[in-house]
Design a protein around this motif. Structure first.
Motif, PDB file in Angstrom:
ATOM      1  N   VAL A 146       6.591  -5.259  -5.460  1.00  0.00           N
ATOM      2  CA  VAL A 146       6.200  -7.155  -5.709  1.00  0.00           C
ATOM      3  C   VAL A 146       7.186  -7.804  -5.973  1.00  0.00           C
ATOM      4  O   VAL A 146       7.095  -9.196  -5.547  1.00  0.00           O
ATOM      5  N   ASN A 147       8.278  -7.607  -7.070  1.00  0.00           N
ATOM      6  CA  ASN A 147       9.217  -8.174  -6.840  1.00  0.00           C
ATOM      7  C   ASN A 147      10.133  -9.125  -5.751  1.00  0.00           C
ATOM      8  O   ASN A 147      10.549 -10.202  -5.791  1.00  0.00           O
ATOM      9  N   ARG A 148      10.200  -7.422  -5.039  1.00  0.00           N
ATOM     10  CA  ARG A 148      11.294  -8.332  -4.055  1.00  0.00           C
ATOM     11  C   ARG A 148      10.346  -9.661  -3.168  1.00  0.00           C
ATOM     12  O   ARG A 148      11.025  -9.942  -2.880  1.00  0.00           O
ATOM     13  N   GLN A 149       9.201  -9.633  -3.574  1.00  0.00           N
ATOM     14  CA  GLN A 149       8.460 -11.125  -2.787  1.00  0.00           C
ATOM     15  C   GLN A 149       8.172 -12.394  -4.277  1.00  0.00           C
ATOM     16  O   GLN A 149       7.701 -12.535  -4.303  1.00  0.00           O
ATOM     17  N   ASP A 150       9.343 -11.467  -4.846  1.00  0.00           N
ATOM     18  CA  ASP A 150       9.621 -12.925  -5.915  1.00  0.00           C
ATOM     19  C   ASP A 150       8.076 -13.247  -7.012  1.00  0.00           C
ATOM     20  O   ASP A 150       7.538 -14.312  -6.934  1.00  0.00           O
TER      21      ASP A 150
ATOM     22  N   ASN B  73       1.014  -1.046  -0.233  1.00  0.00           N
ATOM     23  CA  ASN B  73       0.170   0.097  -0.011  1.00  0.00           C
ATOM     24  C   ASN B  73       0.561   1.484  -0.248  1.00  0.00           C
ATOM     25  O   ASN B  73       1.130   1.137   1.068  1.00  0.00           O
ATOM     26  N   VAL B  74       1.248   1.751  -1.406  1.00  0.00           N
ATOM     27  CA  VAL B  74       2.067   2.387  -1.314  1.00  0.00           C
ATOM     28  C   VAL B  74       1.568   4.057  -0.993  1.00  0.00           C
ATOM     29  O   VAL B  74       1.071   5.109  -3.090  1.00  0.00           O
TER      30      VAL B  74
ATOM     31  N   PRO C 143       4.163   7.198 -13.902  1.00  0.00           N
ATOM     32  CA  PRO C 143       5.229   5.683 -13.767  1.00  0.00           C
ATOM     33  C   PRO C 143       6.112   5.948 -12.096  1.00  0.00           C
ATOM     34  O   PRO C 143       6.723   4.273 -12.152  1.00  0.00           O
ATOM     35  N   VAL C 144       6.623   7.137 -11.870  1.00  0.00           N
ATOM     36  CA  VAL C 144       7.521   6.461 -10.920  1.00  0.00           C
ATOM     37  C   VAL C 144       6.157   5.317  -9.428  1.00  0.00           C
ATOM     38  O   VAL C 144       6.948   3.653  -9.136  1.00  0.00           O
ATOM     39  N   LEU C 145       5.248   5.497  -9.829  1.00  0.00           N
ATOM     40  CA  LEU C 145       4.568   4.613  -8.429  1.00  0.00           C
ATOM     41  C   LEU C 145       4.455   3.796  -9.323  1.00  0.00           C
ATOM     42  O   LEU C 145       4.519   2.635  -8.153  1.00  0.00           O
TER      43      LEU C 145
ATOM     44  N   ILE D  59       5.723  -0.081  -6.923  1.00  0.00           N
ATOM     45  CA  ILE D  59       4.707  -1.535  -6.820  1.00  0.00           C
ATOM     46  C   ILE D  59       4.946  -2.875  -6.833  1.00  0.00           C
ATOM     47  O   ILE D  59       5.405  -3.640  -6.649  1.00  0.00           O
ATOM     48  N   THR D  60       5.953  -2.553  -8.800  1.00  0.00           N
ATOM     49  CA  THR D  60       6.619  -3.295  -9.039  1.00  0.00           C
ATOM     50  C   THR D  60       7.998  -3.738  -8.494  1.00  0.00           C
ATOM     51  O   THR D  60       7.874  -4.619  -7.616  1.00  0.00           O
TER      52      THR D  60
END
Ligand SMILES: CC(C)(COP(=O)(O)OP(=O)(O)OC[C@H]1O[C@@H](n2cnc3c(N)ncnc32)[C@H](O)[C@@H]1OP(=O)(O)O)[C@@H](O)C(=O)NCCC(=O)NCCS
Length: 454
Positions: free
Chosen positions: A190-194, A130-131, A180-182, A186-187
């Motif tokens: 999410v990627n950090r959590q595989d 939730n950014v 785009p920054v948001l 978030i990408t």
């Protein structure tokens, strides 16, 4: 959820089919002009798909930067703790005031604490997803984006994903490339959590929709919709004729229909799973997810129909078997500066399932189609009656699922808004969206979109 939904609700007018067909072409920029999206792992317009699957080579979470992207000078990243009442309120103030485009808007979404607890806290939800962006000096929340985990299946293949929603930038900060920054941030999280894929929807045309559905609206309280300026008397009709046309019975008709209870979860989930096998883009619900999405967060607390967010019903036959299930959710508008009306109740069709065509081998055969059409028309007709009882004034649906079988019969008028479905980092063949080339309801091919996004 998308601001386009509001726009087309506001314009429940006759639309010229030819113009609509051209519209989506005009909305689409040249690929080179998608300055942000052309840098992302998404399907390009017209790109041939040889094989469905991920676009980028597989990465590992360790390969993804551990720190957030730099933020412009006067702003800072803020992970919004949605379990903290004050922080959650920041989110719904931002969305309530900025999801609507025109500045003299007569309506605002009325997002509530209950709505967000339901929408943002399914099993497996992550605080990190939730950014927000705040003004450093004042702490004011000026932008937001969220993700929730979802097990997607694309043509039978499991695609562990997130669903991205509630992207919003304060009106005064538009066109400054904050979106785009948001999206990149978030990408990263999410990627950090595989997780490497996402499902998202938008009214705007971006590269490239996997499917496009059309909105449809069923007025429930036509007189009130006219009172607040939501709709007008069409040429050649009178207001009483319109009221009579949209009148609904006071009671539901399906025997064995009742509100879904905790004890129905196994049977209703099994029915939904079986029903959804027909579609090409579906969410695979675990039992806990199903209970969350269809029983709601704190349903025991609210037996009051009008304050409920999610309404789920089942049909139980004489042998105690669950034969059908349907659900709809509530997201009302606040009506600003109106002498009489303060709120407009809006219902959205959510998931449903029925065993009506299970006995047939081919769901598109005349017999199977007739059986399902009859049953769904009865069920969703009852849903509109229940929506009326829950003080909803209009009922919205898309052309997804098998909806085109009942939209006309139940007086859902085609809206002028479309919803595009997108997959991030996954290429796939197009999925039918329930509309023909001229954008009218496709009652023959129907839709293979099974997933429903808020
Ligand atoms: C959607 C919103 C955040 C975009 O912000 P903005 O200030 O208009 O646009 P920015 O300058 O920050 O960014 C522009 C880029 O974002 C893209 N973009 C715009 N809306 C988008 C959306 N809904 N989803 C994904 N990307 C989007 C644009 O295509 C553009 O990228 P491009 O150069 O590759 O074409 C903003 O208009 C908003 O808050 N609208 C109201 C709420 C809303 O509609 N949310 C979207 C729900 S789907």
């Amino acid at each position: 959820m998308d601001q386009k939904k509001l726009e087309d609700l506001l314009k429940m007018l006759q639309v010229n089919q030819g113009d609509l067909a051209k519209l989506s072409e005009q909305q689409r920029k040249d690929m080179k002009d998608y300055k942000f999206w052309k840098t992302q792992p998404v399907q390009k317009f017209g790109q041939e798909v040889d094989k469905e699957g991920p676009i980028d080579a597989q990465k590992r979470p360790e390969d993804v930067p551990a720190d957030p992207l730099p933020m412009l000078g006067e702003f800072e990243w803020s992970t919004v703790d949605i379990e903290d009442a004050a922080q959650l309120e920041d989110v719904f103030v931002l969305l309530n005031e900025n999801y609507v485009e025109d500045k003299d808007a007569a309506f605002r979404f009325n997002y509530t604490r209950e709505f967000f607890h339901w929408a943002l806290k399914p099993p497996g939800w992550s605080r990190e997803w939730n950014v927000g962006v705040r003004v450093k000096a004042t702490g004011k929340l000026v932008a937001f984006i969220s993700a929730i985990p979802i097990d997607l299946a694309v043509r039978g293949k499991d695609v562990r994903s997130v669903e991205i929603n509630f992207l919003c930038v304060h009106k005064q900060l538009r066109s400054k490339r904050m979106a785009p920054v948001l999206i990149k941030e978030i990408t990263r999280r999410v990627n950090r959590q595989d997780i490497w894929h996402a499902l998202y929807t938008a009214g705007v045309v971006l590269p490239s929709p996997i499917s496009t559905c059309r909105y449809a609206h069923r007025p429930i309280n036509w007189a009130k919709l006219q009172d607040v300026g939501f709709t007008d008397v069409p040429a050649g009709k009178t207001a009483p004729e319109m009221v009579a046309m949209y009148a609904l019975p006071g009671k539901t008709k399906t025997s064995g229909l009742r509100r879904m209870a905790a004890g129905d979860v196994d049977a209703a989930l099994a029915l939904l799973v079986k029903y959804q096998r027909r579609f090409e883009l579906v969410q695979k619900f675990s039992k806990a997810e199903f209970a969350h999405w269809f029983l709601g967060e704190d349903e025991s607390a609210s037996d009051d129909d009008a304050s409920r967010v999610i309404h789920s019903y089942v049909v139980e036959d004489a042998d105690g078997k669950i034969t059908d299930f349907f659900s709809f959710y509530s997201l009302p508008f606040t009506v600003l500066e109106h002498a009489v009306h303060k709120e407009l109740g809006i219902g959205y069709l959510f998931y449903y399932a029925s065993d009506a065509d299970f006995a047939f081998d081919d769901r598109f055969s005349a017999e199977a189609t007739a059986a399902l059409k009859t049953r769904l028309t009865a069920l969703i007709g009852d849903a509109t009656i229940l929506a009326k009882q829950a003080k909803m004034d209009v009922f919205n649906a898309l052309t997804s699922q098998d909806n085109t079988l009942f939209l006309d019969a139940l007086k859902f008028g085609p809206g002028d808004g479309f919803l595009n479905f997108y997959l991030f980092n996954y290429k796939a063949f197009p999925v039918t969206g329930g509309i023909k080339d001229d954008k009218s309801y496709d009652t023959e091919r129907r839709s293979n979109v099974g997933v429903v996004m808020l």
